[in-house]
Design a protein around this motif. Structure first.
Motif, mmCIF file in Angstrom:
data_model
loop_
_atom_site.group_PDB
_atom_site.id
_atom_site.type_symbol
_atom_site.label_atom_id
_atom_site.label_comp_id
_atom_site.label_asym_id
_atom_site.label_seq_id
_atom_site.Cartn_x
_atom_site.Cartn_y
_atom_site.Cartn_z
ATOM 1 N N UNK A 27 9.487 -58.499 -88.962
ATOM 2 C CA UNK A 27 9.221 -57.209 -89.602
ATOM 3 C C UNK A 27 9.966 -57.121 -90.936
ATOM 4 N N UNK A 28 11.220 -57.516 -90.932
ATOM 5 C CA UNK A 28 12.009 -57.455 -92.167
ATOM 6 C C UNK A 28 11.436 -58.382 -93.240
ATOM 7 N N UNK A 29 11.106 -59.612 -92.828
ATOM 8 C CA UNK A 29 10.574 -60.575 -93.791
ATOM 9 C C UNK A 29 9.281 -60.063 -94.395
ATOM 10 N N UNK A 30 8.418 -59.519 -93.552
ATOM 11 C CA UNK A 30 7.143 -59.009 -94.042
ATOM 12 C C UNK A 30 7.360 -57.840 -94.994
ATOM 13 N N UNK A 31 8.153 -56.875 -94.574
ATOM 14 C CA UNK A 31 8.374 -55.689 -95.410
ATOM 15 C C UNK A 31 9.027 -56.083 -96.722
ATOM 16 N N UNK A 32 9.921 -57.012 -96.654
ATOM 17 C CA UNK A 32 10.623 -57.421 -97.857
ATOM 18 C C UNK A 32 9.682 -58.105 -98.848
ATOM 19 N N UNK A 33 8.825 -58.980 -98.344
ATOM 20 C CA UNK A 33 7.941 -59.659 -99.290
ATOM 21 C C UNK A 33 6.847 -58.711 -99.769
ATOM 22 N N UNK A 34 6.497 -57.726 -98.946
ATOM 23 C CA UNK A 34 5.480 -56.765 -99.374
ATOM 24 C C UNK A 34 5.993 -55.845 -100.467
ATOM 25 N N UNK A 35 7.279 -55.595 -100.493
ATOM 26 C CA UNK A 35 7.760 -54.634 -101.482
ATOM 27 C C UNK A 35 8.405 -55.316 -102.677
ATOM 28 N N UNK A 36 8.409 -56.618 -102.684
ATOM 29 C CA UNK A 36 8.999 -57.466 -103.724
ATOM 30 C C UNK A 36 10.439 -57.076 -104.059
ATOM 31 N N UNK A 37 11.065 -57.837 -104.878
ATOM 32 C CA UNK A 37 12.510 -57.735 -105.025
ATOM 33 C C UNK A 37 12.966 -56.387 -105.577
ATOM 34 N N UNK A 38 12.102 -55.731 -106.358
ATOM 35 C CA UNK A 38 12.536 -54.490 -106.986
ATOM 36 C C UNK A 38 12.809 -53.389 -105.974
ATOM 37 N N UNK A 39 12.219 -53.516 -104.789
ATOM 38 C CA UNK A 39 12.414 -52.442 -103.818
ATOM 39 C C UNK A 39 13.844 -52.412 -103.293
ATOM 40 N N UNK A 40 14.580 -53.445 -103.564
ATOM 41 C CA UNK A 40 15.969 -53.456 -103.112
ATOM 42 C C UNK A 40 16.937 -53.087 -104.226
ATOM 43 N N UNK A 41 16.415 -53.038 -105.447
ATOM 44 C CA UNK A 41 17.317 -52.790 -106.567
ATOM 45 C C UNK A 41 16.919 -51.555 -107.357
ATOM 46 N N UNK A 42 15.625 -51.342 -107.486
ATOM 47 C CA UNK A 42 15.147 -50.196 -108.248
ATOM 48 C C UNK A 42 15.234 -48.940 -107.388
ATOM 49 N N UNK A 43 16.026 -47.961 -107.820
ATOM 50 C CA UNK A 43 16.240 -46.759 -106.997
ATOM 51 C C UNK A 43 14.938 -46.056 -106.621
ATOM 52 N N UNK A 44 13.953 -46.090 -107.522
ATOM 53 C CA UNK A 44 12.713 -45.399 -107.206
ATOM 54 C C UNK A 44 11.922 -46.143 -106.127
ATOM 55 N N UNK A 45 11.863 -47.467 -106.276
ATOM 56 C CA UNK A 45 11.141 -48.262 -105.288
ATOM 57 C C UNK A 45 11.815 -48.206 -103.919
ATOM 58 N N UNK A 46 13.122 -47.978 -103.932
ATOM 59 C CA UNK A 46 13.832 -47.928 -102.652
ATOM 60 C C UNK A 46 13.384 -46.761 -101.800
ATOM 61 N N UNK A 47 12.688 -45.802 -102.444
ATOM 62 C CA UNK A 47 12.200 -44.664 -101.671
ATOM 63 C C UNK A 47 10.793 -44.899 -101.135
ATOM 64 N N UNK A 48 10.211 -46.053 -101.416
ATOM 65 C CA UNK A 48 8.853 -46.298 -100.919
ATOM 66 C C UNK A 48 8.880 -46.504 -99.414
ATOM 67 N N UNK A 49 7.719 -46.270 -98.795
ATOM 68 C CA UNK A 49 7.644 -46.363 -97.332
ATOM 69 C C UNK A 49 7.999 -47.766 -96.843
ATOM 70 N N UNK A 50 7.540 -48.774 -97.575
ATOM 71 C CA UNK A 50 7.767 -50.137 -97.101
ATOM 72 C C UNK A 50 9.251 -50.524 -97.248
#
Ligand SMILES: *[C@@H]1O[C@H](CO)[C@@H](O)[C@H](O)[C@H]1NC(C)=O
Ligand SMILES: *[C@@H]1O[C@H](CO)[C@@H](O)[C@H](O)[C@H]1NC(C)=O
Ligand SMILES: *[C@@H]1O[C@H](CO)[C@@H](O)[C@H](O)[C@H]1NC(C)=O
Length: 312
Positions: A89-112
């Motif tokens: 689940x983590x691997x899938x969600x992580x690759x689906x949201x690409x690296x910015x979802x862990x660094x970009x504050x706005x992307x961090x609020x996305x569902x994935x």
């Protein structure tokens, strides 16, 4: 247009990961735990020390530090199945949201990104309760008797009779003694990024054999004694203690105190060294993650008769 596109990406990503994360969501729901969609900020606080021992104060902690999972019951409900599915689940969600979802504050609020974060917190929690995604360690299950063969080993060290149970169990389990030299090296057991590090307990068989309630209840007392009488043993002793805890085994409140008066080396809460105290010591084994053979069989026969009923 851009917004629409990114919305599509998100729902596509969630659809993509429903195969990987769906089973986690079902487990969470059947264990009455917050779903992966729960706001990850509510997990963000510092881990809370869980009071599993029921002790007022425990010098080495009352239980694991976790974000959400608080009891043996919750851990036993969720972790045995989840531990082998969380990484997917983590691997899938992580690759689906690409690296910015862990660094970009706005992307961090996305569902994935939220799913990714929350799955990670649950993985940490299961690990803190002693669950690992490697069959060498797997889960703190209860297949062996929680009782050591003996409760005293006076030939070991007459000054610290309270350590006799630990010493007897080390011998019984074929594990290195407290005076081993050099100290066993630290090694790791890989578990999908949530790896285990240890020196003396490197598989579940060894941990289950040693980390029994009679041993766990005497850790504090034994440590008090060797602190005073033989602190050469302390280093390896502390490894055993912390590795039992890392693998999910904590004492309950029935600790056996060290009585430092020279005339009495027997424990203060037990009737004496010759009574093996089977009844009082095995009565609450279910709470430590270590159980004896009987409840396991009882449980098995319940399950078997239950499934027989379903088949008819
Ligand atoms: C742990 O739980 C017991 C029993 O509920 C309680 O008496 C004790 O105060 C608790 N210890 C801590 C440190 O919160
Ligand atoms: C599990 O741990 C053992 C070492 O104890 C290691 O050899 C093995 O590769 C690990 N398995 C996985 C799937 O990581
Ligand atoms: C388990 O670990 C102990 C030492 O920690 C070792 O002696 C034993 O051989 C190991 N058993 C298996 C099945 O790997």
């Amino acid at each position: 247009m851009l917004l629409l596109a990114s919305l599509c990406t998100i729902s596509l990503a969630r659809a993509q990961c429903s195969k990987e994360c769906g089973p986690i969501s079902s487990l969470l729901s059947s264990c009455s735990l917050p779903d992966l969609d729960a706001d990850w900020h509510s997990f963000e606080h510092l881990p809370i020390e869980r009071n599993l021992s029921g002790l007022e104060y425990a010098s080495f902690g009352n239980g694991p530090e976790t974000a959400q999972i608080a009891t043996y019951e919750e851990a036993r409900c969720f972790c045995p199945d989840a531990i082998n599915a969380l990484s997917d689940c983590e691997v899938c969600a992580r690759s689906a949201c690409d690296i910015s979802c862990l660094t970009d504050p706005e992307d961090m609020e996305s569902a994935i990104a939220n799913q990714y974060e929350v799955a990670g917190y649950y993985h940490d929690d299961c690990m803190a309760f002693g669950y690992y995604a490697n069959s060498t360690l797997s889960s703190p299950s209860t297949t062996l008797s929680s009782m050591p063969a003996t409760t005293t080993a006076p030939e070991y060290n007459s000054e610290c009779e309270i350590c006799g149970v630990l010493h007897g169990q080390l011998a019984e389990c074929d594990l290195v003694d407290l005076d081993i030299s050099p100290k066993p090296p630290r090694t790791s057991v890989p578990a999908e990024g949530y790896d285990y590090y240890g020196s003396v307990l490197l598989n579940r068989t060894a941990a289950e054999c040693l980390c029994t309630l009679p041993v766990l209840r005497r850790f504090d007392g034994c440590r008090s004694c060797i602190t005073q009488k033989n602190d050469d043993l302390m280093e390896v002793f502390d490894l055993y203690r912390s590795e039992c805890e890392t693998l999910g085994y904590w004492t309950d409140a029935q600790v056996v105190e060290y009585n430092s008066s020279p005339s009495s080396t027997t424990s203060s809460t037990q009737s004496g060294p010759s009574s093996t105290s089977q009844a009082p010591e095995s009565s609450s084994t279910g709470d430590s993650g270590a159980g004896n053979v009987r409840p396991t069989w009882l449980f098995l026969s319940l399950v078997l008769s239950g499934s027989a009923l379903v088949c008819v």
